[in-house]
Design a protein around this motif. Structure first.
Motif, PDB file in Angstrom:
ATOM      1  N   ARG A   1       0.880  -1.162   0.000  1.00  0.00           N
ATOM      2  CA  ARG A   1       0.000   0.000   0.000  1.00  0.00           C
ATOM      3  C   ARG A   1       0.913   1.206   0.000  1.00  0.00           C
ATOM      4  NH1 ARG A   1      -2.747   3.720   3.918  1.00  0.00           N
ATOM      5  NH2 ARG A   1      -1.206   3.170   5.484  1.00  0.00           N
ATOM      6  N   ILE A   2       0.696   2.118  -0.916  1.00  0.00           N
ATOM      7  CA  ILE A   2       1.480   3.339  -0.975  1.00  0.00           C
ATOM      8  C   ILE A   2       0.568   4.457  -0.484  1.00  0.00           C
ATOM      9  CG2 ILE A   2       2.781   4.928  -2.417  1.00  0.00           C
ATOM     10  CD1 ILE A   2       2.384   1.247  -3.279  1.00  0.00           C
ATOM     11  N   TYR A   3       1.014   5.172   0.518  1.00  0.00           N
ATOM     12  CA  TYR A   3       0.151   6.164   1.156  1.00  0.00           C
ATOM     13  C   TYR A   3       0.847   7.516   1.240  1.00  0.00           C
ATOM     14  CZ  TYR A   3       2.967   5.105   5.301  1.00  0.00           C
ATOM     15  OH  TYR A   3       4.011   4.925   6.169  1.00  0.00           O
ATOM     16  N   ALA A   4       0.021   8.556   1.305  1.00  0.00           N
ATOM     17  CA  ALA A   4       0.515   9.931   1.435  1.00  0.00           C
ATOM     18  C   ALA A   4       0.668  10.250   2.915  1.00  0.00           C
ATOM     19  CB  ALA A   4      -0.463  10.905   0.790  1.00  0.00           C
ATOM     20  N   GLU A   5       1.781  10.864   3.256  1.00  0.00           N
ATOM     21  CA  GLU A   5       1.987  11.323   4.632  1.00  0.00           C
ATOM     22  C   GLU A   5       1.550  12.772   4.716  1.00  0.00           C
ATOM     23  OE1 GLU A   5       5.248   9.159   7.320  1.00  0.00           O
ATOM     24  OE2 GLU A   5       5.950  10.846   6.163  1.00  0.00           O
ATOM     25  N   ARG A   6       0.418  13.004   5.302  1.00  0.00           N
ATOM     26  CA  ARG A   6      -0.143  14.345   5.395  1.00  0.00           C
ATOM     27  C   ARG A   6       0.222  14.995   6.728  1.00  0.00           C
ATOM     28  NH1 ARG A   6      -2.488  15.488   0.677  1.00  0.00           N
ATOM     29  NH2 ARG A   6      -3.651  13.827  -0.280  1.00  0.00           N
ATOM     30  N   ALA A   7       0.306  16.307   6.728  1.00  0.00           N
ATOM     31  CA  ALA A   7       0.655  17.066   7.931  1.00  0.00           C
ATOM     32  C   ALA A   7      -0.369  16.862   9.043  1.00  0.00           C
ATOM     33  CB  ALA A   7       0.787  18.548   7.597  1.00  0.00           C
ATOM     34  N   ASP A   8      -1.616  16.589   8.683  1.00  0.00           N
ATOM     35  CA  ASP A   8      -2.665  16.407   9.693  1.00  0.00           C
ATOM     36  C   ASP A   8      -2.643  15.012  10.331  1.00  0.00           C
ATOM     37  OD1 ASP A   8      -3.695  14.752   7.730  1.00  0.00           O
ATOM     38  OD2 ASP A   8      -5.473  15.965   7.349  1.00  0.00           O
ATOM     39  N   GLY A   9      -1.644  14.199   9.969  1.00  0.00           N
ATOM     40  CA  GLY A   9      -1.518  12.870  10.558  1.00  0.00           C
ATOM     41  C   GLY A   9      -2.270  11.776   9.829  1.00  0.00           C
ATOM     42  N   ARG A  10      -3.096  12.150   8.851  1.00  0.00           N
ATOM     43  CA  ARG A  10      -3.816  11.141   8.063  1.00  0.00           C
ATOM     44  C   ARG A  10      -2.861  10.527   7.040  1.00  0.00           C
ATOM     45  NH1 ARG A  10      -7.769  14.365   5.319  1.00  0.00           N
ATOM     46  NH2 ARG A  10      -7.905  12.518   4.031  1.00  0.00           N
ATOM     47  N   HIS A  11      -3.112   9.286   6.715  1.00  0.00           N
ATOM     48  CA  HIS A  11      -2.280   8.580   5.739  1.00  0.00           C
ATOM     49  C   HIS A  11      -3.152   7.899   4.691  1.00  0.00           C
ATOM     50  CE1 HIS A  11       0.580   8.537   9.296  1.00  0.00           C
ATOM     51  NE2 HIS A  11       1.157   9.293   8.395  1.00  0.00           N
ATOM     52  N   PRO A  12      -3.778   8.687   3.812  1.00  0.00           N
ATOM     53  CA  PRO A  12      -4.656   8.070   2.806  1.00  0.00           C
ATOM     54  C   PRO A  12      -3.873   7.240   1.785  1.00  0.00           C
ATOM     55  CG  PRO A  12      -4.374  10.414   2.364  1.00  0.00           C
ATOM     56  CD  PRO A  12      -3.693  10.139   3.675  1.00  0.00           C
ATOM     57  N   THR A  13      -4.477   6.119   1.408  1.00  0.00           N
ATOM     58  CA  THR A  13      -3.873   5.267   0.384  1.00  0.00           C
ATOM     59  C   THR A  13      -3.934   5.976  -0.960  1.00  0.00           C
ATOM     60  OG1 THR A  13      -4.489   3.260   1.572  1.00  0.00           O
ATOM     61  CG2 THR A  13      -4.055   3.044  -0.801  1.00  0.00           C
ATOM     62  N   VAL A  14      -2.814   5.994  -1.639  1.00  0.00           N
ATOM     63  CA  VAL A  14      -2.718   6.615  -2.960  1.00  0.00           C
ATOM     64  C   VAL A  14      -2.833   5.546  -4.049  1.00  0.00           C
ATOM     65  CG1 VAL A  14      -1.274   8.008  -4.481  1.00  0.00           C
ATOM     66  CG2 VAL A  14      -1.302   8.473  -2.028  1.00  0.00           C
ATOM     67  N   TYR A  15      -2.171   4.415  -3.843  1.00  0.00           N
ATOM     68  CA  TYR A  15      -2.301   3.305  -4.783  1.00  0.00           C
ATOM     69  C   TYR A  15      -1.824   2.019  -4.136  1.00  0.00           C
ATOM     70  CZ  TYR A  15       2.708   3.820  -6.158  1.00  0.00           C
ATOM     71  OH  TYR A  15       4.083   3.904  -6.185  1.00  0.00           O
ATOM     72  N   PHE A  16      -2.146   0.904  -4.794  1.00  0.00           N
ATOM     73  CA  PHE A  16      -1.711  -0.418  -4.375  1.00  0.00           C
ATOM     74  C   PHE A  16      -0.827  -1.004  -5.469  1.00  0.00           C
ATOM     75  CE2 PHE A  16      -5.742   0.179  -2.185  1.00  0.00           C
ATOM     76  CZ  PHE A  16      -5.442  -0.248  -0.897  1.00  0.00           C
ATOM     77  N   ALA A  17       0.102  -1.860  -5.073  1.00  0.00           N
ATOM     78  CA  ALA A  17       0.944  -2.542  -6.056  1.00  0.00           C
ATOM     79  C   ALA A  17       1.135  -3.992  -5.627  1.00  0.00           C
ATOM     80  CB  ALA A  17       2.296  -1.857  -6.185  1.00  0.00           C
ATOM     81  N   GLU A  18       1.135  -4.868  -6.609  1.00  0.00           N
ATOM     82  CA  GLU A  18       1.463  -6.268  -6.365  1.00  0.00           C
ATOM     83  C   GLU A  18       2.626  -6.630  -7.267  1.00  0.00           C
ATOM     84  OE1 GLU A  18      -1.256  -9.772  -5.465  1.00  0.00           O
ATOM     85  OE2 GLU A  18      -0.857  -9.996  -7.621  1.00  0.00           O
ATOM     86  N   SER A  19       3.640  -7.256  -6.690  1.00  0.00           N
ATOM     87  CA  SER A  19       4.836  -7.636  -7.434  1.00  0.00           C
ATOM     88  C   SER A  19       5.019  -9.144  -7.384  1.00  0.00           C
ATOM     89  CB  SER A  19       6.073  -6.975  -6.824  1.00  0.00           C
ATOM     90  OG  SER A  19       5.904  -5.583  -6.772  1.00  0.00           O
ATOM     91  N   VAL A  20       5.471  -9.693  -8.490  1.00  0.00           N
ATOM     92  CA  VAL A  20       5.846 -11.089  -8.581  1.00  0.00           C
ATOM     93  C   VAL A  20       7.339 -11.101  -8.887  1.00  0.00           C
ATOM     94  CG1 VAL A  20       5.503 -13.262  -9.814  1.00  0.00           C
ATOM     95  CG2 VAL A  20       3.547 -11.748  -9.377  1.00  0.00           C
ATOM     96  N   ILE A  21       8.120 -11.696  -7.973  1.00  0.00           N
ATOM     97  CA  ILE A  21       9.576 -11.641  -8.053  1.00  0.00           C
ATOM     98  C   ILE A  21      10.119 -13.074  -8.072  1.00  0.00           C
ATOM     99  CG2 ILE A  21      11.663 -10.743  -6.937  1.00  0.00           C
ATOM    100  CD1 ILE A  21       9.573  -8.890  -5.330  1.00  0.00           C
ATOM    101  N   PRO A  22      10.505 -13.578  -9.242  1.00  0.00           N
ATOM    102  CA  PRO A  22      11.083 -14.926  -9.312  1.00  0.00           C
ATOM    103  C   PRO A  22      12.465 -14.921  -8.633  1.00  0.00           C
ATOM    104  CG  PRO A  22      10.342 -14.174 -11.477  1.00  0.00           C
ATOM    105  CD  PRO A  22      10.324 -12.994 -10.562  1.00  0.00           C
ATOM    106  N   ILE A  23      12.629 -15.725  -7.593  1.00  0.00           N
ATOM    107  CA  ILE A  23      13.858 -15.703  -6.800  1.00  0.00           C
ATOM    108  C   ILE A  23      15.074 -16.043  -7.645  1.00  0.00           C
ATOM    109  CG2 ILE A  23      15.059 -16.788  -4.846  1.00  0.00           C
ATOM    110  CD1 ILE A  23      12.187 -17.045  -3.565  1.00  0.00           C
ATOM    111  N   SER A  24      15.000 -17.069  -8.479  1.00  0.00           N
ATOM    112  CA  SER A  24      16.167 -17.516  -9.254  1.00  0.00           C
ATOM    113  C   SER A  24      16.564 -16.531 -10.363  1.00  0.00           C
ATOM    114  CB  SER A  24      15.918 -18.897  -9.846  1.00  0.00           C
ATOM    115  OG  SER A  24      14.840 -18.850 -10.758  1.00  0.00           O
TER     116      SER A  24
END
Length: 158
Positions: free
Chosen positions: A65-88
């Motif tokens: 979850r990628i969120y904005a750090e606002r001065a008022d202390g709220r942290h609204p979600t800006v976007y979501f990301a899913e990654s697939v990372i082949p280890i080898s």
């Protein structure tokens, strides 16, 4: 530095172009770290929170979850990301950084100073979200990423 190698990106955008705002187009075609781009657009710090990460066979599946750090202390979600990372297909050092869950994919790639290419696979938009699928590739580096952006967050800045 990242570089999108897909000359097809404008073609992919073409079918959606009339539905998208300039900011949405900028985000979907962004060639650098999405987190940095969104932070610049919103003019607030944007942070990554790993909400799930699992290793299945030879693959790490990570959701953030990628969120904005606002001065008022709220942290609204800006976007979501899913990654697939082949280890080898990735270096041991990169995998170790990912397993720590302390930074985003782009931050990890940047920290390792890996030359990378990004390839847009697909773009999507409906009345609620815009999204893109792309790969990041380099020497001992391969990741598939899907990013989903709620349009309501972006409408406030367009």
């Amino acid at each position: 530095m990242a570089k999108f190698t897909n000359s097809n990106s404008e073609k992919l955008l073409g079918s959606l172009s009339s539905e998208l705002t300039p900011v949405e187009k900028e985000i979907l075609l962004n060639e650098e770290m999405t987190q940095t781009e969104v932070s610049n657009i919103l003019k607030v710090p944007v942070k990554v929170e790993v909400i799930a990460q699992h290793e299945l066979s030879d693959v790490i599946v990570r959701q953030v979850r990628i969120y904005a750090e606002r001065a008022d202390g709220r942290h609204p979600t800006v976007y979501f990301a899913e990654s697939v990372i082949p280890i080898s297909m990735n270096s041991d050092q990169f995998i170790a950084i990912i397993r720590e869950k302390n930074m985003g994919i782009g931050q990890a790639v940047k920290a390792m100073h890996i030359t990378q290419n990004r390839h847009i696979i697909d773009l999507y938009a409906d009345e609620n979200v815009i999204s893109r699928n792309y790969s990041i590739e380099g020497d001992k580096l391969f990741i598939l990423i899907t990013e989903v952006f709620p349009r309501s967050v972006l409408k406030a800045i367009d």
